[in-house]
Design a protein around this motif. Structure first.
Motif, PDB file in Angstrom:
ATOM      1  N   ARG A   3       5.045   4.086  -9.714  1.00 39.81           N
ATOM      2  CA  ARG A   3       3.887   3.713 -10.545  1.00 39.81           C
ATOM      3  C   ARG A   3       3.529   2.261 -10.264  1.00 39.81           C
ATOM      4  O   ARG A   3       4.368   1.374 -10.378  1.00 39.81           O
ATOM      5  N   TYR A   4       2.297   2.046  -9.884  1.00 43.30           N
ATOM      6  CA  TYR A   4       1.808   0.703  -9.559  1.00 43.30           C
ATOM      7  C   TYR A   4       0.886   0.222 -10.669  1.00 43.30           C
ATOM      8  O   TYR A   4      -0.013   0.957 -11.103  1.00 43.30           O
ATOM      9  N   LYS A  16       2.186   1.638  -3.407  1.00 37.68           N
ATOM     10  CA  LYS A  16       1.103   1.903  -4.363  1.00 37.68           C
ATOM     11  C   LYS A  16       0.703   3.366  -4.370  1.00 37.68           C
ATOM     12  O   LYS A  16       0.357   3.927  -5.415  1.00 37.68           O
ATOM     13  N   HIS A  17       0.782   4.017  -3.203  1.00 41.24           N
ATOM     14  CA  HIS A  17       0.338   5.401  -3.100  1.00 41.24           C
ATOM     15  C   HIS A  17       1.488   6.399  -3.036  1.00 41.24           C
ATOM     16  O   HIS A  17       1.283   7.569  -2.769  1.00 41.24           O
ATOM     17  N   ALA A  18       2.717   5.937  -3.247  1.00 44.97           N
ATOM     18  CA  ALA A  18       3.863   6.850  -3.272  1.00 44.97           C
ATOM     19  C   ALA A  18       3.834   7.687  -4.539  1.00 44.97           C
ATOM     20  O   ALA A  18       3.396   7.237  -5.608  1.00 44.97           O
ATOM     21  N   GLU A  19       4.311   8.927  -4.421  1.00 45.98           N
ATOM     22  CA  GLU A  19       4.234   9.858  -5.549  1.00 45.98           C
ATOM     23  C   GLU A  19       5.143   9.449  -6.700  1.00 45.98           C
ATOM     24  O   GLU A  19       4.782   9.614  -7.862  1.00 45.98           O
ATOM     25  N   GLU A  52       0.825  -1.207   0.000  1.00 49.48           N
ATOM     26  CA  GLU A  52       0.000   0.000   0.000  1.00 49.48           C
ATOM     27  C   GLU A  52       0.859   1.257   0.000  1.00 49.48           C
ATOM     28  O   GLU A  52       0.546   2.247  -0.663  1.00 49.48           O
ATOM     29  N   GLU A  53       1.975   1.211   0.743  1.00 48.94           N
ATOM     30  CA  GLU A  53       2.858   2.377   0.781  1.00 48.94           C
ATOM     31  C   GLU A  53       3.470   2.641  -0.578  1.00 48.94           C
ATOM     32  O   GLU A  53       3.563   3.800  -1.026  1.00 48.94           O
TER      33      GLU A  53
END
Length: 804
Positions: free
Chosen positions: A717-718, A711-714, A708-709
């Motif tokens: 790219r996930y 996936k939502h990092a700026e 999750e960390e």
């Protein structure tokens, strides 16, 4: 008893008093036969010719030793034991009525001396090779423990055995009268000694000379061997000199031999090394000169009433161990000594012994008791001494057993005593039996008791997942060649070392052990502190310089320690795992054995050393392991702008994630470190099968913190990719392989993963896993490097087995 001359190599033979015979032979003797038909006319028959008979004997001995070795292989006996058993079989064959006639024709009277003399060359070369492999300077550098163990192990059994004999001379004379010689004294003296060559061979067979136990045992044996040589040569000079003048002459020449050879021959050896271009072999002419010196110094040793091998031994110690000269000598002579001549020597030595033993004889009882008591006393003394050195009980027992072992060197010692008529045939037979029994007991016992990999068993986790946020990361980087340096530093750059998240890098340069017996492990920082800044040239100067510069360029973010391990290829994993355990490393980075160039060609391929090292480390590593597959110039390099500043290109990093696997979780931990690097463009590909989409959704509901960390990092790219089998996964990887410079993937994806179904069947290198092997395949025509990660294996079952 008369001997028929037709069953000998002589024209006429007549027995005189006792076992002395008067023989008549032609000069020059018959060397080559004139064939089956012509030989009968002029007497040059095949069985009357030295060369033909010698060749036939060699064939029989070689065939018998190979058969014994094959039949006894499941018993895992010492390597020299089948050769002794072959001699035992041949000796017994002389006593069997159906075979004695044929054996008398194949080994007629007069040929034992010929084959023994020729095969003794193997023993001489064996001693020379082993002395070349000794590092004599270790005598001054070895610790107190080795000196204490060797001195006590040598002195205690000698004192216990000889003090009663010296205080009771009447008993000594009675025993000598019963034995017809000095069998008891020879047994006590010889079984009190520890021969370096014998112990080195045993440790090499057991593959433990690289362990802490092996290093301590080798050091102790080396000290004992040197002390024994100094004492025995002086004792021989004292006992064999008929008057004071001869004694003084022999002692003077003996010390001249000890001093002159190192002072004259060693500088010559260094001159040879200096005039050998780096990377080129030593000239054959230099090798032949050194071999000639071996036999010249052996003859000089005999002239002063010493053993032939004394001068050979001292010359071998004068040769600088390791490459290029020491390794060249070992490679040139290894076949002739260990493989060809030495087995023949051992077999013919045993052939001389008399095994018709009467267990009711007092000679058998006294000699057997002397051997048994000497070994028990020596084992007890060594065991107590080693325990006092704060060594575990099992290791102390193994050390005491190893230092009591016997082997080829003892066969040569007893053979010399028999030839010099110090002992008779029956005592010689007892000694041969004692060697076989002791060597077997020690070999089996140590193999059963000692497992060097047990130290890695435990429940403590050493991996990336156990590390706390912003804690120090300890990495062990293993290198072998110069091109591994740049690949290692590129990986360290990806880990984004900063003052807040520092990295400690332990760099291990592994070098193959050639021309040495003792493995080396060098801590270069301690070495420089001991020797000062102006130390001598190191084996790993380029590695040390490269990582010193890297540490300087990343001040307060990276700390490096450089080590060099020189060990046999099959034991390099011991150095890697030991260092990882001692330094509490979270991950070991290993170079892949193949390196490809940009055009897809193979630049280097080292299956023998590197691949074996990688596979063994994967099995027993005390922490996580990463195998780095390097493509030439795959990582973007800094470019020079018009303002004379460096601009770094972005590294396109891809993470292949399948989920639910320990290795994949380790990959995510690395990705968390790397995503803070502004020069990295990170993409996480989550490969999902529709067959288990429910499990993936459940995972998302529960929430995997690391995923999750990311996936939502700026700057990350996930992307979720649906693949139903290995074929679809392979197609997807082909599409993205040229979009990235670096891939990180887990190793273990078992058959229950639909995404990898079928990929493993085409895997060429199982140590890379299914996906890692596919990404590293040259068929992809890619320039991207690959890091394959395996989380620390659970060894709880192994620990339970060892405890039980």
């Amino acid at each position: 008893m008369s001997i028929n001359s037709n069953y000998t190599l002589f024209n006429e033979i007549k027995r005189l008093n006792g076992p002395i015979y008067n023989v008549c032979s032609e000069a020059p003797p018959h060397i080559v036969s004139d064939g089956l038909w012509g030989g009968y006319e002029n007497g040059r028959r095949p069985m009357k010719s030295f060369l033909i008979l010698f060749e036939l004997q060699l064939v029989i001995i070689f065939a018998l030793t190979q058969i014994c070795s094959f039949l006894l292989k499941p018993l895992r006996l010492p390597q020299f034991l089948p050769e002794m058993i072959a001699g035992l079989i041949l000796g017994v064959s002389f006593e069997l009525k159906p075979l004695d006639t044929y054996m008398g024709k194949i080994f007629p009277y007069g040929t034992h001396d010929v084959i023994s003399t020729i095969s003794s060359l193997g023993m001489v070369i064996f001693v020379f090779i082993n002395s070349v492999q000794m590092d004599f300077s270790l005598i001054t550098r070895t610790g107190k423990r080795a000196w204490i163990i060797s001195i006590i192990g040598l002195s205690v059994p000698l004192c216990v055995g000889f003090i009663p004999l010296l205080t009771l001379p009447g008993i000594v004379q009675a025993i000598q009268k019963l034995h017809g010689g000095n069998g008891v004294m020879v047994a006590m003296l010889s079984h009190s000694l520890s021969q370096f060559s014998t112990i080195s061979s045993l440790l090499s067979e057991l593959q433990i000379q690289n362990s802490e136990l092996g290093r301590l045992t080798l050091s102790s044996a080396l000290v004992c061997d040197i002390l024994t040589t100094v004492i025995s040569t002086n004792f021989v000079a004292l006992m064999t000199s008929p008057d004071l003048t001869t004694l003084l002459r022999n002692i003077f020449l003996l010390y001249i031999l000890f001093v002159l050879i190192p002072l004259v021959c060693r500088p010559i050896m260094f001159w040879i090394i200096k005039h050998t271009p780096e990377g080129r072999p030593v000239k054959d002419s230099y090798i032949y000169v050194i071999i000639s010196m071996v036999f010249v110094l052996g003859i000089l040793s005999v002239k002063i009433n010493q053993e032939f091998v004394l001068g050979v031994f001292v010359l071998g110690l004068s040769v600088p161990e390791g490459p290029p000269l020491g390794s060249a000598l070992v490679k040139k002579l290894q076949f002739f000594s260990t493989t060809f001549f030495l087995p023949i020597f051992v077999t013919t030595c045993v052939l001389k012994a008399d095994f018709s033993m009467d267990f009711s004889s007092s000679m058998m009882v006294y000699t057997g008791l002397a051997v048994l008591v000497t070994h028990l006393v020596k084992m007890a003394a060594l065991f107590i001494t080693v325990l006092c050195c704060k060594i575990p009980v099992i290791d102390a027992l193994c050390i005491s057993l190893i230092l009591n072992t016997k082997g080829v060197m003892e066969v040569g010692i007893y053979n010399s005593a028999f030839d010099d008529q110090v002992i008779n045939r029956k005592i010689f037979g007892v000694m041969m039996i004692s060697i076989m029994i002791i060597a077997t007991i020690v070999h089996w016992s140590v193999k059963l008791l000692y497992d060097p990999s047990r130290k890695y068993a435990g429940y403590q986790k050493r991996n990336m997942m156990r590390l706390k946020r912003n804690s120090e990361l300890r990495i062990l980087v293993t290198l072998q060649k110069q091109n591994h340096i740049s690949a290692a530093t590129d990986f360290l750059d990806l880990c984004c070392p900063t003052q807040e998240k520092p990295i400690t890098v332990d760099v291990l340069h592994v070098i193959e052990l050639v021309g040495r017996a003792l493995p080396l492990f060098i801590h270069h920082r301690l070495q420089r502190q001991a020797l000062g800044s102006t130390s001598s040239k190191s084996y790993s100067d380029d590695v040390i310089l490269a990582f010193d510069i890297y540490e300087h360029d990343n001040q307060n973010a990276v700390s490096t320690n450089t080590y060099t391990a020189i060990s046999p290829p099959n034991l390099m994993y011991e150095d890697v795992c030991n260092l990882a355990l001692d330094k509490d490393a979270a991950i070991i980075i290993l170079p892949f054995h193949i390196r490809w160039s940009r055009d897809g060609g193979v630049e280097s391929d080292d299956k023998k050393v590197l691949r074996a090292l990688n596979r063994r480390v994967l099995e027993i590593a005390p922490c996580s392991v990463g195998i780095l597959v390097t493509r030439a110039n795959s990582m973007p390099k800094p470019t020079l702008t018009t303002s004379i500043t460096l601009e770094y290109s972005t590294t396109r990093l891809a993470i292949i994630y399948l989920g639910g696997n320990d290795d994949d979780e380790e990959v995510l931990c690395l990705a968390k470190r790397m995503m803070n690097n502004p020069r990295i463009n990170l993409v996480v590909y989550c490969l999902v099968s529709r067959k288990n989409i429910a499990e993936v959704e459940e995972l998302m509901v529960i929430g995997d913190e690391m995923l999750e960390e990311l996936k939502h990092a700026e700057n990350v790219r996930y992307q979720e990719v649906f693949t139903e089998n290995g074929s679809q996964t392979a197609s997807f990887l082909r599409e993205i392989v040229n979009e990235h410079d670096f891939f990180i993937v887990g190793r273990r994806h078992e058959t229950q993963y639909p995404q990898t179904d079928g990929l493993a069947e085409w895997s060429e290198f199982p140590e890379l896993g299914a996906i890692g092997d596919f990404l590293a395949s040259p068929d992809l025509n890619s320039n991207a490097s690959v890091l394959v990660v395996q989380q620390q294996l659970s060894r709880a079952n192994d620990l339970k087995r060892w405890i039980l």
